[in-house]
Motif scaffolding. Structure first.
Motif, PDB file in Angstrom:
ATOM      1  N   GLY A  12       0.810  -1.202   0.000  1.00  0.00           N
ATOM      2  CA  GLY A  12       0.000   0.000   0.000  1.00  0.00           C
ATOM      3  C   GLY A  12       0.851   1.262   0.000  1.00  0.00           C
ATOM      4  N   TYR A  13       0.197   2.412   0.001  1.00  0.00           N
ATOM      5  CA  TYR A  13       0.912   3.684   0.021  1.00  0.00           C
ATOM      6  C   TYR A  13       0.075   4.711   0.767  1.00  0.00           C
ATOM      7  CZ  TYR A  13      -2.128   4.265  -4.082  1.00  0.00           C
ATOM      8  OH  TYR A  13      -3.206   4.287  -4.932  1.00  0.00           O
ATOM      9  N   GLU A  14       0.751   5.697   1.328  1.00  0.00           N
ATOM     10  CA  GLU A  14       0.108   6.710   2.169  1.00  0.00           C
ATOM     11  C   GLU A  14      -0.161   7.979   1.373  1.00  0.00           C
ATOM     12  OE1 GLU A  14      -1.066   6.655   5.070  1.00  0.00           O
ATOM     13  OE2 GLU A  14      -0.175   4.985   6.153  1.00  0.00           O
ATOM     14  N   ASP A  15      -0.938   8.883   1.997  1.00  0.00           N
ATOM     15  CA  ASP A  15      -1.143  10.211   1.413  1.00  0.00           C
ATOM     16  C   ASP A  15       0.206  10.857   1.137  1.00  0.00           C
ATOM     17  OD1 ASP A  15      -3.691   9.615   2.012  1.00  0.00           O
ATOM     18  OD2 ASP A  15      -4.032  11.236   3.435  1.00  0.00           O
ATOM     19  N   GLY A  16       0.353  11.444  -0.036  1.00  0.00           N
ATOM     20  CA  GLY A  16       1.576  12.153  -0.354  1.00  0.00           C
ATOM     21  C   GLY A  16       2.743  11.267  -0.708  1.00  0.00           C
ATOM     22  N   ALA A  17       2.504   9.957  -0.886  1.00  0.00           N
ATOM     23  CA  ALA A  17       3.611   9.059  -1.212  1.00  0.00           C
ATOM     24  C   ALA A  17       4.138   9.303  -2.612  1.00  0.00           C
ATOM     25  CB  ALA A  17       3.166   7.607  -1.081  1.00  0.00           C
ATOM     26  N   PHE A  18       3.315   9.939  -3.450  1.00  0.00           N
ATOM     27  CA  PHE A  18       3.714  10.197  -4.817  1.00  0.00           C
ATOM     28  C   PHE A  18       3.700  11.699  -5.084  1.00  0.00           C
ATOM     29  CE2 PHE A  18       1.655   6.066  -4.642  1.00  0.00           C
ATOM     30  CZ  PHE A  18       2.677   5.269  -5.125  1.00  0.00           C
ATOM     31  N   THR A  19       4.410  12.098  -6.103  1.00  0.00           N
ATOM     32  CA  THR A  19       4.633  13.510  -6.392  1.00  0.00           C
ATOM     33  C   THR A  19       3.320  14.295  -6.436  1.00  0.00           C
ATOM     34  OG1 THR A  19       6.544  12.882  -7.697  1.00  0.00           O
ATOM     35  CG2 THR A  19       5.663  15.102  -8.024  1.00  0.00           C
ATOM     36  N   GLY A  20       3.200  15.292  -5.612  1.00  0.00           N
ATOM     37  CA  GLY A  20       2.043  16.181  -5.645  1.00  0.00           C
ATOM     38  C   GLY A  20       0.740  15.550  -5.224  1.00  0.00           C
ATOM     39  N   ALA A  21       0.782  14.373  -4.595  1.00  0.00           N
ATOM     40  CA  ALA A  21      -0.447  13.652  -4.309  1.00  0.00           C
ATOM     41  C   ALA A  21      -1.233  14.301  -3.183  1.00  0.00           C
ATOM     42  CB  ALA A  21      -0.120  12.209  -3.951  1.00  0.00           C
TER      43      ALA A  21
ATOM     44  N   PRO B 182       3.492   1.164   4.830  1.00  0.00           N
ATOM     45  CA  PRO B 182       3.125   1.550   3.467  1.00  0.00           C
ATOM     46  C   PRO B 182       4.180   2.457   2.840  1.00  0.00           C
ATOM     47  CG  PRO B 182       1.318   1.907   5.030  1.00  0.00           C
ATOM     48  CD  PRO B 182       2.540   1.651   5.831  1.00  0.00           C
ATOM     49  N   LEU B 183       4.204   2.498   1.518  1.00  0.00           N
ATOM     50  CA  LEU B 183       5.111   3.408   0.830  1.00  0.00           C
ATOM     51  C   LEU B 183       4.784   4.843   1.233  1.00  0.00           C
ATOM     52  CD1 LEU B 183       5.109   1.928  -2.795  1.00  0.00           C
ATOM     53  CD2 LEU B 183       6.717   1.502  -0.935  1.00  0.00           C
ATOM     54  N   GLY B 184       5.798   5.598   1.614  1.00  0.00           N
ATOM     55  CA  GLY B 184       5.591   6.978   2.023  1.00  0.00           C
ATOM     56  C   GLY B 184       5.056   7.122   3.431  1.00  0.00           C
TER      57      GLY B 184
END
Length: 691
Positions: free
Chosen positions: A427-436, A480-482
């Motif tokens: 999984g991944y968290e809020d903001g784990a990706f650019t500008g998310a 999770p990622l981020g």
């Protein structure tokens, strides 16, 4: 061109895309003519006037949902092309760039031609380019080097694919742009795959509380990006579909939405639910009016399953007999329903493990072993060839355990792209990706909390991820990622593979510590040719295919089945029987004339047969045995056990080779006829024996 029509695709045989396919050359020429008609010139200076910051913010907020689904895909796509002088671009339906991610040096070069957020790249603004031309043509588009209308953009090579919603509306464009000297012919394939992934996520989000049918003509493609997905409304009408569904059914989205389950497949939502009420149901076989067949799995999530059947929401699920809820999986993942949602998903008092017993001593011994570790928090590792029923055993373990009221989450480690499996699992968290700015995603391990995590084809998991998985299994926590905070999880773990993990450990491709963490109990499912319950398995398949009045199997056909090496195991047997059941519709018995010609031809070429098969041939009536003439007098004496094993393996390889010859070397055709995957054919021929 709207989705559902023939998608224009082009392949480039070398790194010289200027040697264009005529259709692509015409597309570029027509775009150039449009640009000239718009008054653009090839020496236009780049427009460095992007949207005002406030307007870009509004555009991004308007397309927040698109970005929420696209951002993780963009990040993981970037991992595939990192350090290749490239960038990934997401635009809205008007061609305005919303977000981009890429190599810093190339982002700076792209900025010199205004390839940056807030700038519009529609054809009327930037001339012929992959983004603008893909928007106009509504199909994947490659524009390379000097094919760009404006000379300033000729250092670029761009591959773009449009993104559609479930009703065929344009959402935006996903594009990979790089230096034209770094062009790679596979980039377009990655972009198209990523666009479809975004569309599938959108579809799942859009129609999460409805019945969904996941289908493909080849059962092994269900659960992958190649599967078609149909969304069915409460009245049985089709309300949405992904692009793969439109391609497979060869219809437009508008035409498909005029169909219902009855007009399309000759069935109803109630019939689909009835089929999946059985314990451990096989995929359904549904046919189009033209006779084309598909394998179908049903998925449903939420407590609103009554919507799909048109029932009142106050009626208990158990009273309705509805099948359990299943969440739509990401590619390579599937979730078994929670029996808490439906107490009648299996007949009262029937153990799912006991249901798997069909008289074979090896299977009964295996079931006895796994029953002894049930609810003991001991991981189970299931070994066996492709098609032997490893996932069926894992599902049965879950259904008989104390965790049956929680989710069974299956992850096929071989079918998820390597760049995506980490986010899928952890999984991944809020903001784990650019500008998310979105909610993130929990990942399959967290979704299995309280239930069972089934790691299918664990031998295909990338080595780097094996270390992370080991840490999760040791600490029972997921990061999770981020994320900054670990999430505790309580899961039972079942692994499965057709590979030899000990050999992989010696080769350094599988971690020894992970192996010993997974193999609390190791069981091996026998190949179908090694089992003594072939007839019982065949009859059970027929009962699933024809629940009202299943046909018998004639002695001559049964003798042929016992003589077959079954390289595709139960999956291959099911394919043969499904075809035979259709051919024998309305008749009480399956005879040789109901079997497909390629199967009969393969059996004629098998050099030896068992004494048991000869006895059954002798018992057959002359009318039944007539189509197949076998010289039993010339049969060799019964071999010693070791020799018999070699003969079966050699016969299996010979059958694969004959199937390839009959298919003129086409591995896809041969794999379909045999009921085994292409990888299995490659593997068995590479080693020259049955593994």
């Amino acid at each position: 061109m709207p989705p559902g029509h023939a998608v224009q695709t082009w392949t480039t045989p070398s790194a010289l895309p200027l040697a264009r396919h005529p259709a692509r050359a015409e597309l570029i020429e027509q775009s150039h003519l449009r640009c000239a008609a718009l008054g653009l010139t090839r020496v236009e200076r780049p427009d460095f006037e992007p949207l005002l910051r406030s307007d870009l913010t509004i555009a991004r907020e308007r397309n927040q949902r698109l970005f929420a689904h696209a951002a993780p895909v963009m990040e993981m796509l970037f991992e595939q092309i990192v350090n290749t002088e490239s960038m990934i671009v997401l635009t809205d339906a008007q061609g305005t760039i919303l977000h981009s991610v890429g190599d810093d040096e190339f982002l700076a070069r792209a900025g010199k031609v205004a390839l940056a957020p807030g700038v519009n790249w529609a054809e009327q603004s930037k001339g012929t380019n992959a983004i603008g031309t893909a928007l106009f043509e509504e199909c994947p588009t490659l524009v390379h080097g000097s094919e760009h209308f404006i000379h300033a953009n000729s250092f670029l090579t761009c591959s773009a694919a449009p993104i559609f919603d479930p009703r065929g509306g344009m959402l935006g464009v996903l594009d990979v742009t790089g230096d034209q000297r770094s062009y790679h012919q596979h980039t377009m394939g990655l972009v198209r795959m990523s666009a479809r992934m975004i569309e599938n996520h959108w579809l799942s989000d859009d129609c999460g509380n409805r019945l969904r049918l996941h289908f493909h003509s080849r059962v092994e493609f269900i659960g992958t990006l190649l599967e078609g997905i149909l969304v069915v409304g409460a009245d049985g009408r089709i309300v949405g579909a992904n692009r793969s569904a439109l391609d497979q059914l060869d219809v437009s989205g508008a035409a498909l939405r005029m169909q219902s389950l009855t007009s399309l497949f000759g069935t109803t939502a109630a019939a689909v639910f009835d089929h999946f009420r059985a314990p451990l149901p096989l995929p359904m076989r549904l046919c189009l009016p033209n006779g084309r067949q598909f394998h179908v799995n049903a998925r449903f999530s939420g407590a609103a399953r009554s919507m799909a059947l048109g029932l009142g929401s106050d009626e208990p699920a158990a009273a309705r007999g509805a099948p359990p809820g299943v969440a739509v999986p990401s590619p390579g993942a599937a979730r078994l329903p929670s029996p808490a949602a439906d107490a009648t998903s299996a007949p009262a008092g029937l153990s799912a493990l006991q249901y798997l017993k069909t008289g074979d001593a090896q299977i009964e011994a295996t079931i006895g072993k796994v029953q002894r570790v049930l609810n003991r928090d001991i991981p189970v590792l299931i070994l066996g060839e492709t098609g032997t029923g490893k996932e069926l055993l894992a599902r049965a373990l879950h259904q008989d355990s104390n965790r049956a009221r929680q989710d069974f989450v299956a992850v096929n480690c071989a079918s998820i792209p390597e760049s995506l499996i980490e986010a899928e699992l952890f999984g991944y968290e809020d903001g784990a990706f650019t500008g998310a700015r979105r909610k993130g995603a929990p990942g399959r391990i967290v979704q299995a909390n309280g239930g069972t995590l089934f790691l299918d084809e664990i031998g295909d998991m990338p080595l780097a991820l094996q270390a992370r998985l080991l840490r999760v299994l040791q600490e029972r926590c997921v990061m999770p990622l981020g994320g900054q905070k670990a999430i505790p999880v309580d899961i039972a773990v079942i692994g499965a593979t057709h590979r030899n993990l000990r050999e992989m450990i010696e080769a350094g491709s599988f971690r020894e510590d992970l192996y010993y963490r997974l193999n609390g109990l190791v069981v091996r499912l026998p190949a179908l040719r090694e089992r003594s319950d072939l007839q019982a398995v065949a009859q059970r398949i027929l009962r699933a295919e024809c629940p009202q009045d299943p046909p018998r199997i004639s002695p001559a056909v049964m003798a042929l089945f016992e003589r077959c090496a079954w390289p595709g195991n139960i999956r291959q047997l099911a394919n043969v029987l499904r075809t035979a059941a259709v051919m024998a519709a309305g008749e009480p018995q399956i005879d040789e004339q109901h079997l497909s010609d390629d199967f009969l031809e393969d059996m004629r070429r098998v050099p030896a047969m068992t004494a048991r098969a000869a006895a059954r041939i002798a018992e057959a009536t002359p009318e039944t045995a007539a189509p197949m003439v076998i010289e039993t007098a010339a049969a060799p004496p019964a071999p010693a056990p070791a020799e018999a094993a070699r003969t079966l393996g050699e016969a299996e390889i010979e059958m694969i080779r004959r199937a390839l010859e009959a298919a003129n070397g086409n591995i896809s055709v041969a794999s379909k006829r045999l009921g085994i995957s292409r990888n299995t054919i490659y593997r068995k021929l590479r080693w020259g024996r049955a593994d």
